[in-house]
Design a protein around this motif. Structure first.
Motif, PDB file in Angstrom:
ATOM      1  N   GLY A  41      -6.146   1.209  -0.650  1.00 31.63           N
ATOM      2  CA  GLY A  41      -4.847   1.538  -0.083  1.00 31.63           C
ATOM      3  C   GLY A  41      -4.914   2.567   1.028  1.00 31.63           C
ATOM      4  O   GLY A  41      -4.201   2.469   2.030  1.00 31.63           O
ATOM      5  N   ARG A  97       3.930   3.964  -1.261  1.00 33.09           N
ATOM      6  CA  ARG A  97       4.268   4.536  -2.572  1.00 33.09           C
ATOM      7  C   ARG A  97       5.221   3.621  -3.332  1.00 33.09           C
ATOM      8  O   ARG A  97       5.032   3.365  -4.520  1.00 33.09           O
ATOM      9  N   ASP A 100      -4.637   2.576  -6.632  1.00 32.60           N
ATOM     10  CA  ASP A 100      -4.391   2.474  -5.189  1.00 32.60           C
ATOM     11  C   ASP A 100      -5.266   1.396  -4.549  1.00 32.60           C
ATOM     12  O   ASP A 100      -5.903   1.604  -3.535  1.00 32.60           O
ATOM     13  N   ALA A 115       0.818  -1.212   0.000  1.00 30.14           N
ATOM     14  CA  ALA A 115       0.000   0.000   0.000  1.00 30.14           C
ATOM     15  C   ALA A 115       0.853   1.263   0.000  1.00 30.14           C
ATOM     16  O   ALA A 115       0.328   2.352  -0.207  1.00 30.14           O
ATOM     17  N   ARG A 165       3.365   0.549  -4.580  1.00 31.01           N
ATOM     18  CA  ARG A 165       2.509   0.871  -5.726  1.00 31.01           C
ATOM     19  C   ARG A 165       3.330   0.990  -6.997  1.00 31.01           C
ATOM     20  O   ARG A 165       2.952   0.466  -8.041  1.00 31.01           O
TER      21      ARG A 165
END
Length: 97
Positions: A65, A9, A51, A7, A12
């Motif tokens: 997320g 940055r 997300d 979840a 992702r």
């Protein structure tokens, strides 16, 4: 811990890049098996961009997320790109008004 990373940055971006690599690699092979790999690569690509964490429900978390980050005590809104303001050191952020 895995869901928290996915979840984040970095998680992702990892999912987006892995999905894009699968799509490009599958399409470049030109075979039916490559088309299946390309279709499978759309999952992580789209989930990372929107997300979503598809592993979240398996570990008792939400699929969103922002909800996962909130339950783990991380910042809820996490953009994929850092803005100019976020890249400044804390002292310079204080002086921008």
């Amino acid at each position: 811990m895995l869901v928290g990373f996915m979840a984040s940055r970095t998680g992702r971006w990892l999912r987006i890049l892995a999905g894009a690599g699968m799509v490009l690699g599958g399409l470049s092979s030109g075979s039916p098996r490559g088309a299946v790999v390309a279709l499978a690569g759309l999952g992580p690509l789209v989930a990372g961009a929107l997300d979503l964490c598809l592993l979240g429900p398996l570990f008792g978390h939400s699929i969103r997320g922002a909800d996962i980050r909130r339950s783990l005590g991380q910042p809820e809104e996490l953009r994929l790109f850092k803005t100019h303001y976020e890249r400044l050191p804390p002292r310079a952020r204080m002086l921008l008004h």
